[in-house]
Design an enzyme around this catalytic site. Sequence first.
Site: not given
Ligand code: NAD
Length: 472
Positions: A220, A225, A242, A276
Site C-alpha cells: 500500500g 506502511g 511493499e 505500482c
Molecule cells: P493504502 O495504504 O491506503 O491501503 C492498503 C491496505 O492497508 C488496505 O487494505 C487498507 O484497508 C489497509 N490499511 C489502511 N490503514 C491501515 C492501518 N492503519 N493498518 C493496517 N492496514 C491499514 O493503499 P492503497 O490505496 O490500497 O494502494 C495503493 C498504493 O499501493 C499505491 O501507493 C501503490 O504504489 C502501492 N502499491 C505498491 C505495490 C508494491 O508492490 N510495492 C503494489 C501495488 C500497489
Amino acid sequence: MQPQFYNVINDELRGSKETHRVIDPRTEEELWPCPVATTQDFEDAVAAAQKAFTSWSQTTVAERQALLVKLADVIRDNAEELASILMRETGKSKIVADIDIQAGIAQCLYYSQNALEDEIQHEDATTKVVATHVPLGVVAAICPWNFPLILSNVKVVCALVTGNCVIVKPSPFTPYAVSRWVELSRGVLPPGVFQVLNGGADLGAAMTLHPGIAKISFTGTIGVGKRVLAACAKTLKKVTLELAGNDACIVCADADLDKVVPCVASGGFFNAGQVCVASKRVYVHESIYDEFLARLVREVEAQYAIREDGFAPSVFGPLDNRAQFEVVKGIIEDCKSKGYNIVTGGKTEGVTGKGFWLPPTIVSKPPEDSRLVQEEQFGPVLPILSWSDEDDVIRRSNLANAGLGASVYSSDLAQAERIARRLEAGGVWINQPERPNFAAYFGGMKDSGFGGEMGKQGLLSYVYTKCLHFAK
Ligand code: NAD
C-alpha cells in the site's frame, strides 16, 4: 440474482450485520453488499489459523506444492466468474482483468515448482551446519486495490508453500473477487489454513497488533506502511512492506524512438497508470526532447484516449475509486492553476457521463519541485522532463519515494546498464516498460519498502532460518 460474498473462517462462510458496498468505478452504481468482519470474526479466524498451524506446519514442501496446483485449478476453473467480478469492482476491461487471473494461476504454479531447500552452511572435520527453513505461524496479508488477485495471491502462495497459515484482508475498494476466490478454494486446504476477512483500516490495524499473528505482509501507501511498521514493533512481528513508487524513466539520446515511444506510453498509461511500478516521471535527453514529446502525444492519443462517445481502449480505464480519482484530479488541477504546459488531456470534469474517468494527460517540463514530479500520482498524468547531464538526471531520479522501480532506454546497452546500476530502485527495466516477473525478487529501496517478495528469495521473508549443528 445478486451475488453473495462472505468472510471465510475455518472453511465456513460468514455474513455480517454490517456490510459495505463498493462503487462501480465505470458507472458509479453501488455494487453488492460485502460483510465487514467483526472483532469476534477476527478472533475466530486467528484461533482457527493457530490451531491449523500445528499440523499444517508439519506437512512437507512437496505436499504443499501439490495443493498449490489445486489452488491454480480453482482459479482456472472459475476464471470467467472471477474476471467478471474483478471487472465490476476495479473498472478494468476483460483483457486487464484476465491478466490478474492468469498471473494468479502462474504464481501458484511457479511456487509449486520453486521452494526453499536446506543448505549446508559449513562443514569441516568436526562439524556440519545445515540451515533449514521453518514457517513463522499465522501471516496476515493486507492488500491494495490495483491488482487485487495478483497482489494478494503472491502473499498467499508464498505463505502457504513455506508452511504458514494466511488470513487475507483485501482492500475495501476491491473485496469481491478475492473473497470469492477464498470461498471457492474451500476444501483444498485444511480448515483455518487459508481465510479471508473483509474490513478497512480498523481491521488492518487490529491485525498489526494481534499477538497471535506472526507476520504482516503489507502492500500500500508509504504513510500507512510506516504506521504498520510502528504497530508491528509492539509484538516484534515480522513485516514486509511493499510501498509506493515514483518511478523514473530515463530516455537516452540514442534511443530508438520507433520502439521506445510505445513502451513509454505503456509504462505510463497501462491500467490508467495504476501500477505500482508505472513510469511516473519521464526524463528525455534534450537533443531528442521535442521529437519524443510529439511522438508520445500521438501514440497516447491513438492508443489510450477516451473517445467522445465514452469508449475507452481496453488497456485504459477509470480510476479505481473516488479517493484516488480526487488525488489525481487534484494533481492535474495543480498543474493547471500553476500554468504548466499540458500538451494532451487535462480535462477533469465531464470526461464521460459517469464514473471516475480522467483522460491520459501529458505535462511538458513542469518544475522539478512540482507536485506532479515529487508525488506518486498513481493515475493517468505523466510529466515529461528533459536532461543533458548523466549525473544530474540520476540525482533527479533518485528521490526518496522513488525506490521501487525505474526504466532506462538506450541503444547503447553499456550506457543503459551504467545508469541502471546507479538508480536507487529495487528493479530497473532496460529497454522495456516496468513489469514484475514472478521469478525476480521485488522490493523497494528507501521509502518504497521494507524487505521484499517474489522469486525464491522472497520466500525467505516467510520463514525463520534455523541452523542445525551436527557434531561429527
Ligand atoms: P493504502 O495504504 O491506503 O491501503 C492498503 C491496505 O492497508 C488496505 O487494505 C487498507 O484497508 C489497509 N490499511 C489502511 N490503514 C491501515 C492501518 N492503519 N493498518 C493496517 N492496514 C491499514 O493503499 P492503497 O490505496 O490500497 O494502494 C495503493 C498504493 O499501493 C499505491 O501507493 C501503490 O504504489 C502501492 N502499491 C505498491 C505495490 C508494491 O508492490 N510495492 C503494489 C501495488 C500497489
